[in-house]
Design an enzyme around this catalytic site. Structure first.
Site, mmCIF file in Angstrom:
data_model
loop_
_atom_site.group_PDB
_atom_site.id
_atom_site.type_symbol
_atom_site.label_atom_id
_atom_site.label_comp_id
_atom_site.label_asym_id
_atom_site.label_seq_id
_atom_site.Cartn_x
_atom_site.Cartn_y
_atom_site.Cartn_z
ATOM 1 N N ASP A 21 0.551 -4.934 0.679
ATOM 2 C CA ASP A 21 1.906 -4.462 1.036
ATOM 3 C C ASP A 21 2.597 -4.230 -0.215
ATOM 4 O O ASP A 21 2.239 -4.546 -1.595
ATOM 5 C CB ASP A 21 2.831 -5.714 1.500
ATOM 6 C CG ASP A 21 4.341 -5.358 2.260
ATOM 7 O OD1 ASP A 21 4.169 -3.935 2.295
ATOM 8 O OD2 ASP A 21 4.824 -6.146 2.589
ATOM 9 N N HIS A 38 1.287 5.421 -2.337
ATOM 10 C CA HIS A 38 0.148 5.000 -1.545
ATOM 11 C C HIS A 38 -1.101 5.528 -2.255
ATOM 12 O O HIS A 38 -2.118 4.905 -2.043
ATOM 13 C CB HIS A 38 0.173 5.688 -0.094
ATOM 14 C CG HIS A 38 1.373 5.347 0.878
ATOM 15 N ND1 HIS A 38 1.313 3.983 1.042
ATOM 16 C CD2 HIS A 38 2.314 5.804 1.533
ATOM 17 C CE1 HIS A 38 2.338 3.818 1.906
ATOM 18 N NE2 HIS A 38 3.056 4.966 2.227
ATOM 19 N N LEU A 132 -21.509 -6.165 0.379
ATOM 20 C CA LEU A 132 -20.204 -6.479 0.880
ATOM 21 C C LEU A 132 -19.893 -5.859 2.248
ATOM 22 O O LEU A 132 -20.112 -4.432 2.094
ATOM 23 C CB LEU A 132 -19.213 -6.102 -0.112
ATOM 24 C CG LEU A 132 -17.382 -5.928 0.457
ATOM 25 C CD1 LEU A 132 -17.151 -7.524 0.500
ATOM 26 C CD2 LEU A 132 -16.521 -5.353 -0.730
#
Length: 228
Positions: A21, A38, A132
């Site tokens: 956020d 962004h 991962l």
């Protein structure tokens, strides 16, 4: 590096979920438009993915785009979808090289065809990777998921740690079922400023918490002693 050395590698969460956020607020504070935030947020994504892979986190789920985000201004949504396509296209080779396997959860068919194509190619390219597991939550909401026949995350362990950046203290329709026993960590740092050091801080905080799952502290301590 001192913080990294302080981490107990035996007490790391298997699965970290993050609500990324603050991109728009970060950009606004600098007199830029939201899309600029962004773009900067992608740099944080790259660093956190690399960091999680290096320290041995098994699963990292990033809340990249919610079903509610479709209600944002059309120009911003279009820019986000274009950024998603370009980012996946650029990062796929790096994910493969770093042994990261890509997964996507959410309403995949609601994404633009170009996004679906790039994501499918990246998932196929990284399918054999064993490091991962990077899970992108795209066009995702927990209420959408819960009313499906099976959870979208049925193949993944539940997160033990959920991180939300930028000062909000909400889960925001994110993995509501799966976060039932997660430790929640909130920070005022906006996502574009959340980097390796901030992740280490969150992990150190996590390691100070006692995870009881309904038991007493005494039971936990007794069980721990018996397994030493």
């Amino acid at each position: 590096m001192d913080v990294l050395q302080s981490l107990d590698r035996n007490k790391l969460p298997r699965h970290i979920a993050i609500i990324m956020d603050g991109n728009g607020r970060w950009a606004k504070e600098r007199g830029e438009d939201r899309v600029f935030g962004h773009h900067e947020g992608v740099i944080s994504v790259r660093e956190i993915v690399n960091c999680c892979g290096e320290i041995g986190i098994e699963y990292l789920t990033l809340y990249a785009f919610s079903t509610e985000n479709w209600n944002r201004p059309k120009d911003e949504v279009n820019a986000l979808m274009e950024l998603l396509v370009n980012t996946i296209r650029k990062e796929a080779d790096e994910l493969k090289k770093n042994n990261v396997r890509l997964h996507v959860i959410g309403d995949f068919n609601s994404l633009p065809v170009t996004c679906q194509k790039e994501l499918n190619e990246a998932m196929e390219m990284t399918a054999a990777n064993t490091g991962l597991n990077l899970v992108l939550a795209l066009s995702y909401s927990s209420k959408w998921e819960i009313f499906k026949k099976y959870l979208a995350t049925k193949n993944f362990p539940d997160p033990e740690l959920m991180i939300r950046t930028s000062g909000e203290h909400r889960i925001s329709n994110y993995l509501l079922y799966q976060l039932a026993y997660a430790e929640l960590y909130f920070t005022d740092v906006h996502w574009p400023d959340f980097r390796r050091q901030q992740l280490y801080d969150a992990l150190l905080d996590y390691q100070t918490r006692e995870r009881r799952f309904g038991k007493t502290s005494e039971q936990i301590q007794t069980n721990t002693a018996q397994h030493v």
